[in-house]
Design an enzyme around this catalytic site. Structure first.
Site, PDB file in Angstrom:
ATOM      1  N   ASP A  93       0.834  -1.198   0.000  1.00 11.10           N
ATOM      2  CA  ASP A  93       0.000   0.000   0.000  1.00 11.10           C
ATOM      3  C   ASP A  93       0.868   1.248   0.000  1.00 11.10           C
ATOM      4  O   ASP A  93       0.607   2.207  -0.742  1.00 11.10           O
ATOM      5  CB  ASP A  93      -0.921  -0.025   1.230  1.00 11.10           C
ATOM      6  CG  ASP A  93      -1.776   1.231   1.330  1.00 11.10           C
ATOM      7  OD1 ASP A  93      -2.645   1.416   0.471  1.00 11.10           O
ATOM      8  OD2 ASP A  93      -1.568   2.011   2.271  1.00 11.10           O
TER       9      ASP A  93
ATOM     10  N   GLU B  46      -2.085  -5.356  -3.770  1.00  6.97           N
ATOM     11  CA  GLU B  46      -1.144  -4.563  -2.969  1.00  6.97           C
ATOM     12  C   GLU B  46      -0.076  -5.456  -2.352  1.00  6.97           C
ATOM     13  O   GLU B  46       1.097  -5.060  -2.245  1.00  6.97           O
ATOM     14  CB  GLU B  46      -1.898  -3.796  -1.890  1.00  6.97           C
ATOM     15  CG  GLU B  46      -2.745  -2.657  -2.443  1.00  6.97           C
ATOM     16  CD  GLU B  46      -3.491  -1.880  -1.384  1.00  6.97           C
ATOM     17  OE1 GLU B  46      -3.816  -0.708  -1.635  1.00  6.97           O
ATOM     18  OE2 GLU B  46      -3.752  -2.443  -0.300  1.00  6.97           O
TER      19      GLU B  46
END
Length: 243
Positions: free
Chosen positions: A61, A133
């Protein structure tokens, strides 16, 4: 981390080698790619609560945010800080990440617990978002920043090109909704505050409330425009972290 990799059978290894080609990335440690596709429900059923993709998702992320920020900063030199932030938020959102994950076939490759599998985990947007992610985090951990950055640039090339072609962020309501609904307990409500002026030139004022608290107000000659302006103000507040 190595345990899942060491227990990979040949069939699983072949699946991951095929995924490498789709990703355009050659891993030094294939077990990291396997870990990136391991949902917490899978590890929980095996009483190994840390051997899943949650930590990689956390890392990915951050890498994704930095990579997209780098691209936008370098390519769109006339955008203000607020415009850059809103653009990044619109591009790096759950629906986009889930769609890209589906395109890569990640849902079929996830390691899920039986309960998660039965409840449709393979198609859940949040699960697919986390998987993508996590893969970005795995690339960064295994191959470094430049490899992870270049992968993000390739993976999001179409999104960047759409923006370059003039498809700028105008639907502030949708962008705000996507960000807020990452927490399913939160609610968004648009409230009409005022209506004035003659019939042929009315002015409307709307507020947008998040969990009952006003985050933005907007004025316009249509209700839709007033709502969009309220959402834009709220979006700035949410993104800045002041809300």
């Amino acid at each position: 981390m190595a345990e899942i990799g060491m227990t990979m059978d040949e069939s699983r290894r072949r699946e991951l080698l095929k995924l490498e080609k789709v990703l355009g990335v050659k891993f030094n440690r294939l077990e990291l790619l396997n870990l990136a596709l391991t949902h917490k429900s899978f590890s929980n059923e095996r009483e190994d609560r840390t051997n899943n993709n949650e930590r990689l998702e956390f890392l990915g992320d951050a890498v994704l945010e930095l990579a997209t920020s780098t691209y936008l900063f370098n390519k769109f030199k006339k955008l203000s800080e607020g415009e850059l932030t809103r653009t990044r938020a619109a591009i790096v959102c759950q629906p986009t990440l889930a769609r890209l994950a589906n395109k890569l076939g990640l849902g079929d490759l996830l390691l899920l617990g039986h309960g998660e599998e039965a409840n449709g985990g393979r198609g859940r947007e949040s699960t697919l978002e986390d998987a993508l992610e996590s893969i970005i985090g795995a690339i960064y951990l295994d191959l470094g920043w430049e490899a992870a950055r270049d992968y993000v640039f390739r993976q999001f090339a179409e999104e960047f090109e759409n923006f370059r072609a003039g498809n700028s962020i105008k639907d502030y309501k949708t962008t705000l909704q996507e960000i807020i609904q990452r927490d399913p307990t939160k609610t968004i409500t648009y409230v009409e505050l005022n209506e004035s002026g003659p019939d042929h030139m009315k002015t409307f004022e709307f507020a947008v409330e998040i969990d009952g608290e006003v985050y933005g107000k907007g004025i316009g000659h249509t209700k839709k425009f007033a709502e969009q302006m309220a959402a834009k103000q709220a979006l700035d507040l949410v993104i800045s972290g002041k809300g």
